[in-house]
Write an enzyme that holds these catalytic residues in place. Structure first.
Site, short mmCIF file in Angstrom:
data_model
loop_
_atom_site.label_atom_id
_atom_site.label_comp_id
_atom_site.label_asym_id
_atom_site.label_seq_id
_atom_site.Cartn_x
_atom_site.Cartn_y
_atom_site.Cartn_z
N ARG A 89 0.86 -1.19 0.00
CA ARG A 89 0.00 0.00 0.00
C ARG A 89 0.90 1.24 0.00
O ARG A 89 1.71 1.43 0.91
CB ARG A 89 -0.90 0.00 1.24
CG ARG A 89 -1.72 1.28 1.40
CD ARG A 89 -2.67 1.18 2.59
NE ARG A 89 -3.44 2.40 2.75
CZ ARG A 89 -3.22 3.31 3.71
NH1 ARG A 89 -2.27 3.14 4.61
NH2 ARG A 89 -3.97 4.38 3.78
N HIS A 103 -2.83 10.91 0.84
CA HIS A 103 -2.26 10.71 2.17
C HIS A 103 -1.66 12.05 2.61
O HIS A 103 -0.47 12.17 2.87
CB HIS A 103 -1.23 9.57 2.14
CG HIS A 103 -1.00 8.91 3.46
ND1 HIS A 103 -1.16 7.56 3.67
CD2 HIS A 103 -0.62 9.41 4.66
CE1 HIS A 103 -0.87 7.26 4.93
NE2 HIS A 103 -0.54 8.36 5.55
N GLU A 121 -7.27 8.40 6.39
CA GLU A 121 -7.52 9.05 7.68
C GLU A 121 -7.97 10.51 7.56
O GLU A 121 -7.26 11.42 8.00
CB GLU A 121 -6.29 8.96 8.58
CG GLU A 121 -5.87 7.54 8.89
CD GLU A 121 -4.78 7.46 9.97
OE1 GLU A 121 -4.30 8.52 10.42
OE2 GLU A 121 -4.43 6.33 10.36
N ASN A 147 -7.46 1.51 9.83
CA ASN A 147 -6.16 1.75 10.48
C ASN A 147 -6.37 1.64 11.98
O ASN A 147 -7.31 2.23 12.53
CB ASN A 147 -5.62 3.14 10.14
CG ASN A 147 -5.12 3.23 8.71
OD1 ASN A 147 -5.21 2.26 7.94
ND2 ASN A 147 -4.59 4.39 8.34
N TYR A 186 -4.29 1.62 15.81
CA TYR A 186 -3.09 1.72 16.64
C TYR A 186 -3.37 1.56 18.13
O TYR A 186 -2.54 1.05 18.87
CB TYR A 186 -2.38 3.06 16.40
CG TYR A 186 -1.74 3.12 15.03
CD1 TYR A 186 -0.49 2.56 14.80
CD2 TYR A 186 -2.41 3.70 13.95
CE1 TYR A 186 0.09 2.58 13.53
CE2 TYR A 186 -1.84 3.71 12.67
CZ TYR A 186 -0.59 3.15 12.48
OH TYR A 186 -0.03 3.16 11.23
N GLU A 211 -3.47 -0.18 8.02
CA GLU A 211 -2.29 0.18 8.82
C GLU A 211 -2.43 -0.41 10.22
O GLU A 211 -3.52 -0.39 10.81
CB GLU A 211 -2.16 1.71 9.00
CG GLU A 211 -1.64 2.44 7.81
CD GLU A 211 -1.48 3.94 8.07
OE1 GLU A 211 -1.19 4.35 9.22
OE2 GLU A 211 -1.68 4.70 7.10
C1 FCB Z 1 -1.17 7.10 10.76
C2 FCB Z 1 -0.77 7.64 9.40
C3 FCB Z 1 0.55 7.13 8.89
C4 FCB Z 1 1.57 6.98 10.01
C5 FCB Z 1 0.99 6.23 11.18
C6 FCB Z 1 1.96 6.01 12.30
O1 FCB Z 1 -2.03 7.99 11.37
O2 FCB Z 1 -1.76 7.33 8.44
O3 FCB Z 1 0.99 7.99 7.87
O4 FCB Z 1 2.10 8.19 10.34
O5 FCB Z 1 -0.14 6.90 11.66
#
Ligand code: FCB
Length: 471
Positions: A93, A137, A182, A310, A312, A376
């Site tokens: 990607r 992006h 995002e 995405n 985290y 992500e």
């Molecule tokens: C996300 C972004 C990516 C990267 C990660 C850690 O928010 O999409 O570009 O910075 O975080």
């Protein structure tokens, strides 16, 4: 609204030795984005983006870092693709830099920009790697920001035009198309808290920007389909499960508002073709809705083929805090984010692997039949090479493994997930943090541009080749 049901669990193939086997055809990918890795900021007619301007403004990015050179991927794409192939990666990607295609954000495409991505895609195919292209992006051409940026409705139309140019050129060789990455960050870090480009602090305007980002997405979907009928088209959103700190009305209200802004403001109109009433009320209260024109929601609801997820971390929140300074939460500036005492990655994000399982199952329940890709997931750790030159990034490997187990559990419980793209292939320019935060499974020495696969890369490549996690 239709009644919500839990998805039906599915039986996955049994892995020898008891490992967690993924469905056949599952994509094992890595992810990057243009500004974070390409460098070559002045090459081949590339125009300036809001990130060039922002990074070159003193005090905006840690250590004064910029993406001028980054990981020099523009000059090393062949080698980077070969490295992915050696590792066993099956999908990649990447994003297209809008200012390489339209330096001023309008007008005809620069063939040099298109050629770079055409070569990249061809080289991916030669190595049997599936390309997954993201159109936006965050590197908006500066000329468009000068004309109002995402707070201007016209930017949505410019985005659709750009989407059409790129899909006309690459539609014959790219199957997976993502419109935006995002939009939460683009709208709220860009126009509310101002910690990202273009660095604006205008809470009401950030909601206008959010709507125009969505409109741009909705206009781009048919523009891509017209040029590339076989394309799978989707959008990538960043999700954080939100939990209230207590059952008090104030905490529950805080959780509702953060969930609304983070997880529903973008997904609901895309999938339902309308802003639900509570979202509309929030918009009305914070920004008014004069910018919302009849027909917009229908445009935004153009059917998509997949949702990019995405993930985290997750949040626990409480009400009754004091707003302090610019915030990325328009209309929820009073909410407090509660420290749960969970382990954190080096960028300070709490680690909650199970949150990914919960998030995937929530989407499966609320939007049945929606195919997802994890576009992500990954971790920043400041690992350094040992005396023997190896990078033993065990913490990163543990992070990835625990999140992949969460994905596997969600898939077994019925979530439709077509693949996983690890953030990131390379250490890169981590936005406002500069090069200090390393997310790569491949170490980049930014003085020499030497790439060294970390232990996590070898581990992940093995998982990708076997289509399963070890038992
Ligand atoms: C996300 C972004 C990516 C990267 C990660 C850690 O928010 O999409 O570009 O910075 O975080």
């Amino acid at each position: 609204m239709t009644a919500e049901h839990d998805p039906a669990p599915r039986t996955l193939p049994q892995a020898p030795g008891g490992g967690a086997e993924f469905p056949p055809g599952f994509l094992w990918g890595v992810a990057t984005s243009a500004y974070q890795i390409e460098g070559a900021a002045d090459r081949d007619g590339r125009g300036a983006s809001i990130w060039d301007t922002f990074a070159h403004t003193p005090g905006k990015v840690a250590h004064g870092h910029t993406g001028d050179t980054a990981a020099d991927h523009y000059n090393r794409s062949e080698q980077d693709v070969a490295l992915m192939s050696e590792l066993g990666i099956g999908a990649y990607r990447f994003s297209v830099a809008w200012p390489r295609i339209q330096p001023d954000g309008r007008g005809p495409a620069d063939p040099r920009g298109l050629d770079f991505y055409r070569r990249l895609v061809d080289s991916l195919h030669e190595h049997g790697i599936e390309p997954a292209l993201t159109l936006y992006h965050w590197d908006l051409p500066q000329a468009l920001e000068d004309a109002g940026g995402w707070r201007s409705r016209d930017t949505a139309y410019r985005f659709a035009e750009y989407a059409h140019l790129v899909s006309e050129a690459l539609g014959d060789r790219v199957r997976i198309w993502g419109t935006l990455n995002e939009p939460w960050c683009a709208a709220f870090l860009g126009y509310a808290s101002g910690i990202h480009a273009p660095g604006v602090t205008d809470p009401a305007g950030s909601l206008v920007a959010a709507h125009h980002l969505l409109l741009g997405h909705g206009l781009a979907v048919p523009a891509i389909r017209a040029a590339a009928p076989a394309a799978e088209v989707g959008i990538t959103l960043n999700f954080y499960p939100v939990q209230a700190d207590s059952e008090s009305a104030a905490d529950r209200d805080a959780a509702h508002r953060i969930d609304l802004l983070q997880n529903r403001l973008f997904l609901d109109p895309v999938v339902r073709g309308a802003y639900p009433d509570d979202i509309r009320e929030h918009l009305d209260r914070v920004s008014g809705t004069a910018y919302l024109r009849p027909g917009d929601e229908k445009v935004i609801g153009a059917p998509v083929d997949f949702l990019g997820v995405n993930y985290y971390s997750s949040y626990r929140v409480a009400g009754g805090g004091e707003p302090s300074g610019p915030s990325p939460w328009p209309g929820a500036e009073d909410v407090r984010f509660v420290d749960r005492g969970l382990p954190r990655t080096d960028i300070g994000w709490e680690i909650d692997a199970d949150g990914l399982r919960r998030q995937l199952l929530r989407i499966a329940r609320e939007h049945p039949g929606l195919t997802m890709y994890i576009t992500e997931n990954g971790a920043a750790f400041d690992d350094v090479p040992d005396a023997d030159g190896r990078v033993r990034d065990d913490a990163r490997t543990a992070y990835i493994e625990s999140h992949l187990r969460a994905v596997h559990e969600a898939v077994a419980a019925g979530a439709e997930v077509g693949g996983y793209f690890l953030w990131s292939l390379l250490d890169n320019f981590e936005w406002a943090e500069g090069y200090g935060m390393r997310f790569g499974i491949v170490r980049v020495d930014f003085d020499t541009q030497v790439r060294t696969p970390k232990q996590s890369a070898l581990w992940y490549g093995d998982v990708a080749l076997r289509n399963r996690l070890p038992g």
